[in-house]
Design a protein around this motif. Structure first.
Motif, PDB file in Angstrom:
ATOM      1  N   LYS A 300      27.587  84.186  -4.767  1.00 26.70           N
ATOM      2  CA  LYS A 300      28.262  84.037  -3.706  1.00 26.70           C
ATOM      3  C   LYS A 300      27.294  83.339  -2.540  1.00 26.70           C
ATOM      4  O   LYS A 300      27.708  82.571  -1.712  1.00 26.70           O
ATOM      5  N   GLN A 301      26.323  84.066  -2.382  1.00 28.71           N
ATOM      6  CA  GLN A 301      25.355  83.921  -1.408  1.00 28.71           C
ATOM      7  C   GLN A 301      24.768  82.568  -1.360  1.00 28.71           C
ATOM      8  O   GLN A 301      24.750  81.594  -0.541  1.00 28.71           O
ATOM      9  N   LEU A 302      24.449  82.217  -2.578  1.00 21.81           N
ATOM     10  CA  LEU A 302      23.912  80.888  -2.881  1.00 21.81           C
ATOM     11  C   LEU A 302      24.957  79.817  -2.661  1.00 21.81           C
ATOM     12  O   LEU A 302      24.546  78.444  -1.876  1.00 21.81           O
ATOM     13  N   GLN A 303      26.092  79.890  -3.040  1.00 22.70           N
ATOM     14  CA  GLN A 303      27.254  78.973  -3.005  1.00 22.70           C
ATOM     15  C   GLN A 303      27.274  78.854  -1.484  1.00 22.70           C
ATOM     16  O   GLN A 303      27.622  77.895  -0.721  1.00 22.70           O
ATOM     17  N   ASN A 304      27.356  79.883  -0.530  1.00 18.15           N
ATOM     18  CA  ASN A 304      27.816  79.641   0.892  1.00 18.15           C
ATOM     19  C   ASN A 304      26.388  78.978   1.726  1.00 18.15           C
ATOM     20  O   ASN A 304      26.595  78.309   2.501  1.00 18.15           O
ATOM     21  N   LEU A 839      17.614  66.912   2.450  1.00 21.73           N
ATOM     22  CA  LEU A 839      18.436  66.587   1.150  1.00 21.73           C
ATOM     23  C   LEU A 839      17.828  66.856  -0.225  1.00 21.73           C
ATOM     24  O   LEU A 839      18.665  67.360  -0.958  1.00 21.73           O
ATOM     25  N   ALA A 840      16.590  66.857  -0.436  1.00 21.79           N
ATOM     26  CA  ALA A 840      15.973  67.356  -1.564  1.00 21.79           C
ATOM     27  C   ALA A 840      16.254  68.839  -1.979  1.00 21.79           C
ATOM     28  O   ALA A 840      16.365  69.356  -2.779  1.00 21.79           O
ATOM     29  N   LYS A 841      16.362  69.781  -0.589  1.00 21.27           N
ATOM     30  CA  LYS A 841      16.495  71.052  -0.868  1.00 21.27           C
ATOM     31  C   LYS A 841      18.032  71.318  -1.180  1.00 21.27           C
ATOM     32  O   LYS A 841      18.341  72.290  -2.311  1.00 21.27           O
ATOM     33  N   ILE A 842      18.886  70.401  -0.670  1.00 18.89           N
ATOM     34  CA  ILE A 842      20.534  70.480  -1.334  1.00 18.89           C
ATOM     35  C   ILE A 842      20.473  70.181  -2.747  1.00 18.89           C
ATOM     36  O   ILE A 842      21.018  71.059  -3.611  1.00 18.89           O
ATOM     37  N   MET A 845      19.279  73.161  -4.592  1.00 19.48           N
ATOM     38  CA  MET A 845      20.052  74.547  -4.557  1.00 19.48           C
ATOM     39  C   MET A 845      21.514  74.224  -5.443  1.00 19.48           C
ATOM     40  O   MET A 845      21.833  75.218  -6.116  1.00 19.48           O
ATOM     41  N   GLU A 846      21.624  72.996  -5.538  1.00 24.69           N
ATOM     42  CA  GLU A 846      22.959  72.554  -6.468  1.00 24.69           C
ATOM     43  C   GLU A 846      22.614  72.978  -8.133  1.00 24.69           C
ATOM     44  O   GLU A 846      23.154  73.671  -8.644  1.00 24.69           O
ATOM     45  N   THR A 847      21.116  72.808  -8.502  1.00 21.93           N
ATOM     46  CA  THR A 847      20.738  73.035  -9.779  1.00 21.93           C
ATOM     47  C   THR A 847      20.759  74.588  -9.745  1.00 21.93           C
ATOM     48  O   THR A 847      21.153  75.160 -10.925  1.00 21.93           O
ATOM     49  N   ASP A 848      20.216  75.183  -8.823  1.00 26.96           N
ATOM     50  CA  ASP A 848      19.896  76.705  -8.855  1.00 26.96           C
ATOM     51  C   ASP A 848      21.554  77.311  -8.817  1.00 26.96           C
ATOM     52  O   ASP A 848      21.589  78.556  -9.695  1.00 26.96           O
ATOM     53  N   LEU A 849      22.332  76.786  -8.321  1.00 25.93           N
ATOM     54  CA  LEU A 849      23.716  77.435  -8.467  1.00 25.93           C
ATOM     55  C   LEU A 849      24.205  77.459  -9.683  1.00 25.93           C
ATOM     56  O   LEU A 849      24.951  78.380 -10.216  1.00 25.93           O
ATOM     57  N   LYS A 850      24.245  76.351 -10.594  1.00 26.87           N
ATOM     58  CA  LYS A 850      24.704  76.359 -11.911  1.00 26.87           C
ATOM     59  C   LYS A 850      23.908  77.459 -12.730  1.00 26.87           C
ATOM     60  O   LYS A 850      24.576  78.347 -13.501  1.00 26.87           O
ATOM     61  N   THR A 851      22.515  77.826 -12.608  1.00 22.43           N
ATOM     62  CA  THR A 851      21.750  78.626 -13.223  1.00 22.43           C
ATOM     63  C   THR A 851      22.262  80.030 -12.821  1.00 22.43           C
ATOM     64  O   THR A 851      22.692  80.868 -13.753  1.00 22.43           O
ATOM     65  N   ARG A 852      22.524  80.108 -11.739  1.00 29.62           N
ATOM     66  CA  ARG A 852      22.906  81.720 -11.262  1.00 29.62           C
ATOM     67  C   ARG A 852      24.211  82.089 -11.827  1.00 29.62           C
ATOM     68  O   ARG A 852      24.608  82.879 -12.136  1.00 29.62           O
ATOM     69  N   GLU A 853      25.007  81.026 -11.902  1.00 28.65           N
ATOM     70  CA  GLU A 853      26.489  81.425 -12.427  1.00 28.65           C
ATOM     71  C   GLU A 853      26.404  81.751 -13.922  1.00 28.65           C
ATOM     72  O   GLU A 853      26.890  82.787 -14.432  1.00 28.65           O
TER      73      GLU A 853
END
Length: 1092
Positions: A300-304, A839-842, A845-853
């Motif tokens: 949830k934190q990564l998503q926010n 932009l590179a950080k965003i 973070m999108e890649t990390d969000l899939k892994t975290r799910e």
């Protein structure tokens, strides 16, 4: 209780005794008129009770001491006069007394080392004092007898000295300074008390140069109140030390209590072992769900966070557009400033041409006027000489006309009588001039000191003002930089880095310079920032690293071209892209970290520089000074490979066997390391407020000092007016004497010849007068022309100054605008780079969000397999620690617990009984400490009472002494402010209440001040009461009348008690009558070159 009663009884007895002595003195003093003074002294002397006073000096023997080869003086136990010309060695006798009785060389005001007192040509000197040891307060009379002989030997070679203390039979009893100190203390001998031993330096400036604070210090020292207060403070310190030891005992009792608690815990464990297994299973389930909940929260934190970062993009684009617009506007503004500056420079060149022409004209006019004025002065001088000749001839003619038929014998007799009268008046005026000159020079010296303090305050004011302006500029620069931390290293740093980038792109550097060093350093623990910054140094943190000498030359050229006030250091060293491996040389200290380990360095070049310059791997960080002292002061405790260590306070330590330490700055704020711009701005503003407060304090002091200087200068002017008036009187008397002595009987001269000569001189005078008037008119006309030229020059200079100011202002604006342009361009580049990074950080973070799910789903499934969902707020780390502790505790207890429950219970009972006994004793000590404040308060109350008693006693004696000459005045003691004021007035008759109080002794005449000074000395004598008193050259600046009055007063006082008095003087003592109780000792005329 009994002890307090005894003290009270003694205090009451002393108070009654003092009151009786004071009453007797005042009664006797009131009768001391000029006519009956000698009879009163005689009656008072006969009424003294002849008691032996232990501590008086019977004999002084000086050998090879100062100017004395071998001198013995047998002193009268009552009153002594030591008389001799300046340089005959009077003060040497006083110096010998001070040294023999334990005083150090500096206390004599004659030398800084005892070897300086050895007579020229000798290797050693000795001073031997024989003191009386008879009476009720004799010191160990059964051991020393009725005399104590003290001998101090001084070496001119080593500068050391030794003591020998002998009894009346000549037996050596001691050679230790401690025994001498006990003798001196027991007999109340006070060689360091200026009232007991008043040397000539103190006598000369006893009142004239000392301010109220110095008088108060003298009062405290003379009355022994300072010694009592020091003893009281030492007692307070001893009590604090006792409390500290008690706290240590209290901690020991607490440690025993902790052992009892541990035994109780071990007993409880035997009773609760069955619950551990159940708790362990619950903790395992809670741990699994804690991990699952943690994964859910992270998802949830990564998503926010991702949504928040995406929301920042529009604002970042607006920021880029804003700085692009600002940079363009600043460039347009700068072009306008440059065009305006060119016009101003042209105007300046035109004005300078006119100004030079006007100055040449003025110079020529001044030369012409100077020549006319010189000629005018020559004529004026001739005119004055002719006036003198005319007056002389007129007097001669008048004298010849009036002297016909005069009885010359009678006239000559009258002239002789008038000469005698004028010579007597001249002598009196000379004495008054001498007194006025002394007052003038003393006050002038005081004003010189005040002016020096005034100049120091002005210099401090200027320095603080410069600091305030610098801080204001710093605040403006920091606020303008808008949180750009790199500007902390200097407002020039952003543009400097931009030019380095430009030179690097153009291929000027082999490797791009790296710096400032501090910008690449972060800390793992920010609390160490001030200490680490202090250790590395501000110059090192602002330095730049370069790859070779060529790059150093290019960077130096850039620094010179920018004209930087404090250029950064350049460190030359080959660049390596990997950090040096220094693990083998690193310090090993469990529980502590090295300097290198405490730093997070983002660039390997900077890391290698820190290692090379400071050996950071072998520098240890120790939080406190106590820990540092324990580790570094003993070789067996020094950690392996430790070369240095420092604490959070910045204290630096070097390890044993070369153990030493240096105190740090103690700063609690870092200036560049691990700081943000808002904190820096706030700190600078706080420093600015502190400086402004300090400026107000300095200005108040300066105002007070200016007022004091003005008052003193007014007083000086009054004294100078008196001197000038006396000098004029003296000059008039001298002229009249000269005329009388040079006057002769008129010769028969031709009146007609003098008359013709007078007519010729009058004609010449008229011609010269006309020439003077003509030259004066020519000079005034020329000076009017010069003034016109000066007005033209001033006008042109003012106009030129305005143009220069305008040009300077434009240059400053151009320079400031260029810095703003460079700063704006740098910020624009930084914002564009930050936007690309964002932009590179965003995307990352999108890649990390899939892994975290995926991880979150897996963790929840594993937890459901163990038990239904559990709600817990504790972290998995805390749960795991508790679970590990329980497992470890059970395992350790099963392995290590060798005692049975019965043995533990027995030990618990024994320690509980022991603790009860200790606790009772400690409680008693606590109650005792509770009573100490009341005791201290009681002692403090007594000390305050004693101060008041001594002050009143001194005031009463002083008042009584003043009455002997019908003076009025008083002594005011302000114990809170630490000041004492002495006021006196010659007479109270016909004066109002304010005048009867008296005035400060500085404003009195020389004689009045001398009498008041002696009155103060006698008042302090009345409460000090040492066995003897020495006064050196107390009368050297008194006239005959005041000296006789003071001498009579001192002898009256000396005859009214049983103490010993020694007066050293170069003056005539023929008026002093010797007797059984009074001896005069004459010293031989001085042999120059032997005395100090």
């Amino acid at each position: 209780m009994n002890r307090e009663k005894r003290h009270k009884s003694k205090e009451e007895t002393d108070a009654v005794s003092a009151k009786r002595r004071r009453t007797n003195y005042e009664a006797n003093g009131a009768d001391c008129s000029d006519d009956g003074y000698e009879s009163n002294v005689s009656q008072q002397s006969q009424s003294i009770q002849k008691l032996e006073v232990p501590g008086t000096i019977a004999k002084i023997h000086l050998k090879n001491f100062m100017c004395h080869a071998n001198l013995e003086v047998d002193l009268n136990p009552r009153i002594n006069f030591i008389v001799g010309r300046n340089g005959s060695g009077k003060s040497a006798i006083l110096t010998g007394v001070i040294l023999a009785l334990g005083g150090n060389a500096s206390a004599t005001n004659r030398a800084s080392s005892v070897k300086d007192f050895v007579r020229k040509g000798a290797t050693t000197a000795s001073v031997e004092i024989t003191i009386n040891n008879k009476g009720v307060r004799a010191y160990k009379p059964e051991e020393y007898g009725n005399m104590i002989i003290i001998c101090r030997t001084l070496s001119a070679v080593s500068g050391q000295s030794t003591y020998r203390i002998r009894s009346a039979r000549g037996e050596v009893k001691s050679s230790k300074k401690e025994e001498l100190d006990r003798i001196v203390s027991h007999l109340n001998i006070q060689v360091n008390n200026p009232i007991s031993v008043l040397n000539q330096d103190t006598a000369r400036t006893f009142l004239s140069n000392s301010d109220p604070a110095e008088k108060y210090k003298l009062f405290k020292k003379a009355t022994q109140l300072q010694a009592i207060e020091d003893t009281y403070q030492n007692t307070i310190k001893s009590l604090e030390e006792a409390k500290r030891i008690y706290q240590q005992k209290r901690k020991a009792a607490d440690a025993l209590k902790a052992e009892i608690k541990d035994l109780k815990k071990r007993c409880d464990y035997y009773n609760s072992m069955a619950n551990h297994d159940k708790k362990m299973r619950l903790l395992e389930n809670e741990l699994m769900w804690s991990l699952a909940i943690r994964e859910e929260n992270l998802y949830k934190q990564l998503q926010n966070d991702l949504q928040a970062e995406i929301a920042k993009c529009p604002d970042m684009r607006k920021g880029i557009e804003k700085y692009q617009s600002e940079a363009e506007e600043l460039v347009d503004i700068n072009r306008g400033f440059i065009s305006e500056l060119s016009s101003v420079e042209q105007d300046e060149a035109e004005i300078l041409g006119k100004l030079n022409s006007a100055k040449e004209t003025e110079k020529a006019q001044n030369q012409s006027a100077s020549q006319i004025y010189k000629l005018y002065k020559q004529k004026e001088s001739l005119k004055k000489r002719l006036e003198v000749d005319i007056k002389t001839l007129q007097q001669e003619i008048m004298k010849i006309t009036n002297m016909n038929g005069v009885d010359y014998a009678a006239e000559k007799k009258k002239q002789a009588e008038k000469i005698i009268r004028l010579e007597h008046e001249g002598e009196q005026i000379d004495a008054r001039i001498k007194t006025a000159d002394f007052d003038y020079h003393q006050l002038r010296s005081a004003i010189s000191c005040y002016v020096s303090d005034q100049q120091s305050l002005k210099a401090e004011e200027r320095e603080i003002l410069q600091q305030i302006e610098a801080k204001k500029r710093q605040v403006r620069a920091l606020e303008r930089e808008d949180r750009d931390v790199i500007s902390l290293y200097g407002s020039w740093m952003p543009s400097f880095l931009a030019k380095i980038d430009e030179l690097h792109r153009n291929g000027k550097f082999d490797r791009k310079p790296v710096g400032p060093i501090g910008a690449y350093i972060k800390l793992k623990d920010s609390s160490w920032a001030p200490a680490i910054e202090n250790f590395l140094g501000a110059r090192f943190l602002s330095s730049f690293c370069v790859h070779n000498a060529k790059d150093s030359r290019v960077l130096s050229s850039l620094i010179n071209s920018m004209r930087i006030d404090r250029p950064p250091n350049i460190l030359i060293g080959k660049f390596f892209d990997r950090v040096h491996n220094v693990q083998r040389n690193g310090v090993v200290a469990p529980g502590y970290t090295s300097l290198l380990g405490a730093l997070i360095i983002s660039n390997p070049i900077i890391a290698n520089c820190v290692i090379d310059k400071h050996r950071a791997e072998s520098v240890l960080l120790i939080p406190t000074s106590d820990e540092a002292h324990r580790l570094m002061s003993r070789q067996e405790n020094v950690p392996h490979n430790c070369q240095r260590a420092f604490t959070k306070r910045g204290d630096l330590y070097f390890p044993d066997p070369n153990y030493k330490s240096y105190a740090g700055s103690g700063s609690d704020r870092a200036k560049v390391l691990q700081v943000n711009m808002s904190d820096v701005i706030r700190n600078v503003k706080e420093e600015l407020i502190a400086l402004e407060s300090k400026m107000k304090d300095v200005q108040l002091q300066l105002h007070s000092m200016n007022k004091k200087v003005q008052e003193e200068q007014q007083q000086l002017q009054k004294i100078n007016d008196v001197r000038n008036s006396l000098s004029r009187e003296k000059l008039n008397i001298s002229k009249e004497l000269s005329n009388l002595k040079n006057s002769v009987e008129p010769e028969s001269s031709s009146l007609s010849t003098l008359t013709e000569e007078l007519e010729d001189i009058n004609k010449r005078f008229s011609m010269v007068q006309k020439e003077c008037n003509k030259l004066k008119e020519e000079y005034e006309e020329l000076m009017a022309e010069v003034e016109k030229s000066k007005n033209v020059i001033r006008s042109l200079q003012a106009e030129n100054q305005q143009i220069i100011s305008a040009g300077t202002s434009l240059k400053e604006k151009i320079s400031a605008n260029e810095n703003l342009i460079q700063s704006a361009n740098m910020k624009l580049k930084a914002l564009e780079k930050n936007y690309e990074t964002h932009l590179a950080k965003i995307k990352h973070m999108e890649t990390d969000l899939k892994t975290r799910e995926l991880k979150c789903k897996t963790a929840v499934e594993k937890a459901n397999e163990l038990c239904p969902r559990m709600v817990t707020n504790r972290s998995s780390h805390a749960i795991n620690d508790e679970l590990t502790n329980i497992k470890e505790y059970i395992r350790n207890f099963e392995q290590q617990e060798k005692s049975t429950k019965e043995e533990i219970v027995k030990a618990l009972n024994e320690k509980t009984a022991k603790f009860s006994e200790i606790d009772v004793n400690v409680s008693r000590l606590e109650k005792a400490f509770e009573r100490f404040p009341a005791i201290i308060e009681s002692r403090n109350f007594f000390l305050d009472w004693l101060k008041k008693y001594v002050i009143i006693r001194v005031q009463c004696f002083f008042y009584g002494i003043l009455l002997t000459r019908k003076y009025t005045g008083k002594i005011e003691v302000d114990d809170v402010a630490g000041k004492m004021y002495v006021r006196a007035s010659p007479s109270a008759t016909g004066k109002d209440e304010n005048q009867m109080v008296g005035k400060d002794v500085k404003s009195l005449s020389g004689g009045e001040r001398s009498f008041s000074t002696v009155g103060l000395i006698l008042s302090l004598w009345a409460v000090a009461e040492p066995p003897f008193y020495f006064l050196d050259e107390f009368d050297v600046f008194m006239d005959k009348v005041n000296r006789q009055i003071v001498m009579d007063l001192l002898l009256f006082h000396a005859n009214s008690n049983g103490f010993q008095y020694v007066f050293l003087t170069p003056q005539d003592t023929s008026s002093v009558k010797t007797g059984k109780d009074l001896t005069i000792h004459w010293l031989e005329a001085p042999k120059r070159g032997n005395c100090l």
